[in-house]
Design a protein around this motif. Structure first.
Motif, PDB file in Angstrom:
ATOM      1  N   TRP A  36       0.852  -1.191   0.000  1.00 32.62           N
ATOM      2  CA  TRP A  36       0.000   0.000   0.000  1.00 32.62           C
ATOM      3  C   TRP A  36       0.889   1.242   0.000  1.00 32.62           C
ATOM      4  CZ3 TRP A  36      -5.115   0.443  -0.710  1.00 32.62           C
ATOM      5  CH2 TRP A  36      -5.920  -0.686  -0.511  1.00 32.62           C
ATOM      6  N   TYR A  37       0.463   2.228  -0.772  1.00 35.76           N
ATOM      7  CA  TYR A  37       1.116   3.526  -0.828  1.00 35.76           C
ATOM      8  C   TYR A  37       0.061   4.602  -0.559  1.00 35.76           C
ATOM      9  CZ  TYR A  37       5.025   1.353  -3.377  1.00 35.76           C
ATOM     10  OH  TYR A  37       6.103   0.582  -3.746  1.00 35.76           O
ATOM     11  N   ASP A  46       4.142   7.797  -1.129  1.00 38.23           N
ATOM     12  CA  ASP A  46       4.957   7.160  -0.106  1.00 38.23           C
ATOM     13  C   ASP A  46       4.484   5.740   0.177  1.00 38.23           C
ATOM     14  OD1 ASP A  46       5.086  10.232   1.781  1.00 38.23           O
ATOM     15  OD2 ASP A  46       6.589   9.402   0.415  1.00 38.23           O
ATOM     16  N   LEU A  47       5.432   4.875   0.456  1.00 32.82           N
ATOM     17  CA  LEU A  47       5.126   3.512   0.864  1.00 32.82           C
ATOM     18  C   LEU A  47       4.537   3.520   2.279  1.00 32.82           C
ATOM     19  CD1 LEU A  47       5.414   0.459   0.186  1.00 32.82           C
ATOM     20  CD2 LEU A  47       7.628   0.570   1.356  1.00 32.82           C
ATOM     21  N   VAL A  48       3.510   2.703   2.497  1.00 39.00           N
ATOM     22  CA  VAL A  48       2.865   2.631   3.806  1.00 39.00           C
ATOM     23  C   VAL A  48       3.042   1.254   4.436  1.00 39.00           C
ATOM     24  CG1 VAL A  48       0.656   2.748   5.024  1.00 39.00           C
ATOM     25  CG2 VAL A  48       1.158   4.379   3.183  1.00 39.00           C
ATOM     26  N   ALA A  49       2.810   0.193   3.656  1.00 45.29           N
ATOM     27  CA  ALA A  49       2.847  -1.156   4.215  1.00 45.29           C
ATOM     28  C   ALA A  49       3.123  -2.159   3.112  1.00 45.29           C
ATOM     29  CB  ALA A  49       1.529  -1.481   4.910  1.00 45.29           C
ATOM     30  N   TYR A  94      -4.998   6.608  -1.380  1.00 48.42           N
ATOM     31  CA  TYR A  94      -4.299   5.371  -1.066  1.00 48.42           C
ATOM     32  C   TYR A  94      -4.330   4.451  -2.292  1.00 48.42           C
ATOM     33  CZ  TYR A  94      -3.834   6.620   3.814  1.00 48.42           C
ATOM     34  OH  TYR A  94      -3.474   7.252   4.989  1.00 48.42           O
ATOM     35  N   TYR A  95      -3.172   3.932  -2.621  1.00 48.63           N
ATOM     36  CA  TYR A  95      -2.996   3.042  -3.764  1.00 48.63           C
ATOM     37  C   TYR A  95      -2.374   1.723  -3.308  1.00 48.63           C
ATOM     38  CZ  TYR A  95      -3.167   7.463  -6.413  1.00 48.63           C
ATOM     39  OH  TYR A  95      -3.511   8.682  -6.935  1.00 48.63           O
ATOM     40  N   CYS A  96      -2.634   0.681  -4.064  1.00 46.48           N
ATOM     41  CA  CYS A  96      -1.911  -0.563  -3.827  1.00 46.48           C
ATOM     42  C   CYS A  96      -1.220  -0.966  -5.127  1.00 46.48           C
ATOM     43  CB  CYS A  96      -2.839  -1.674  -3.365  1.00 46.48           C
ATOM     44  SG  CYS A  96      -4.005  -2.206  -4.615  1.00 46.48           S
ATOM     45  N   TRP A 110      -0.896   1.233 -11.975  1.00 51.50           N
ATOM     46  CA  TRP A 110      -1.544   1.912 -10.863  1.00 51.50           C
ATOM     47  C   TRP A 110      -3.037   2.071 -11.120  1.00 51.50           C
ATOM     48  CZ3 TRP A 110       0.992   2.439  -6.480  1.00 51.50           C
ATOM     49  CH2 TRP A 110       2.377   2.530  -6.497  1.00 51.50           C
ATOM     50  N   GLY A 111      -3.817   1.813 -10.082  1.00 51.20           N
ATOM     51  CA  GLY A 111      -5.245   2.035 -10.179  1.00 51.20           C
ATOM     52  C   GLY A 111      -5.597   3.481  -9.898  1.00 51.20           C
ATOM     53  N   GLN A 112      -6.881   3.722  -9.713  1.00 55.46           N
ATOM     54  CA  GLN A 112      -7.359   5.074  -9.433  1.00 55.46           C
ATOM     55  C   GLN A 112      -7.084   5.495  -7.995  1.00 55.46           C
ATOM     56  OE1 GLN A 112      -8.909   7.220 -11.689  1.00 55.46           O
ATOM     57  NE2 GLN A 112      -8.280   5.714 -13.205  1.00 55.46           N
ATOM     58  N   GLY A 113      -6.859   4.526  -7.140  1.00 52.72           N
ATOM     59  CA  GLY A 113      -6.690   4.834  -5.731  1.00 52.72           C
ATOM     60  C   GLY A 113      -8.030   5.044  -5.051  1.00 52.72           C
TER      61      GLY A 113
END
Length: 120
Positions: A36-37, A46-49, A94-96, A110-113
């Motif tokens: 997840w970003y 930014d990277l989150v997890a 938030y994006y994955c 990348w998706g739409q988030g």
């Protein structure tokens, strides 16, 4: 090309919780490491997890103790981000994405988030 679709965002008050979902399509039978970003307005993504293909997880310091990443037990290329004790500074899109083997580079489209807005 693997494509990602995120969902679950919304508007929440500070201290509240949200659970984000991400589904990867076009993955055939391979189980990917995923991440997840997030991207706040005017800032970099930014990277989150992260979660490895065998389920090991890691979250960055600024969300540690509040956010948890997990993977669906059946749909292995579906991941979740449980976000608790949300703060206004968590407001972002938030994006994955799926990751390369070394978990250094996102390799899917990348998706739409999904927008997360935390009010104070």
């Amino acid at each position: 090309q693997v494509q990602l679709m995120e969902s679950g965002g919304g508007l929440v008050q500070a201290g509240g919780s949200l659970r984000l979902s991400c589904a990867a399509s076009g993955t055939t039978n391979r189980i990917y490491p995923m991440a997840w970003y997030r991207q706040a307005p005017g800032k970099q993504r930014d990277l989150v997890a992260t979660i490895t293909n065998d389920g090991r997880t890691n979250v960055v310091d600024f969300v540690k103790g509040r956010f948890t990443i997990s993977r669906d037990n059946v749909m292995k290329n579906t991941v979740f981000l449980q976000m608790n004790s949300l703060k206004p500074e968590d407001t972002a899109v938030y994006y994955c994405n799926i990751m390369n083997t070394f978990m250094t580079i996102p390799i899917g489209s990348w998706g739409q988030g999904t927008q997360v807005t935390v009010s104070s």
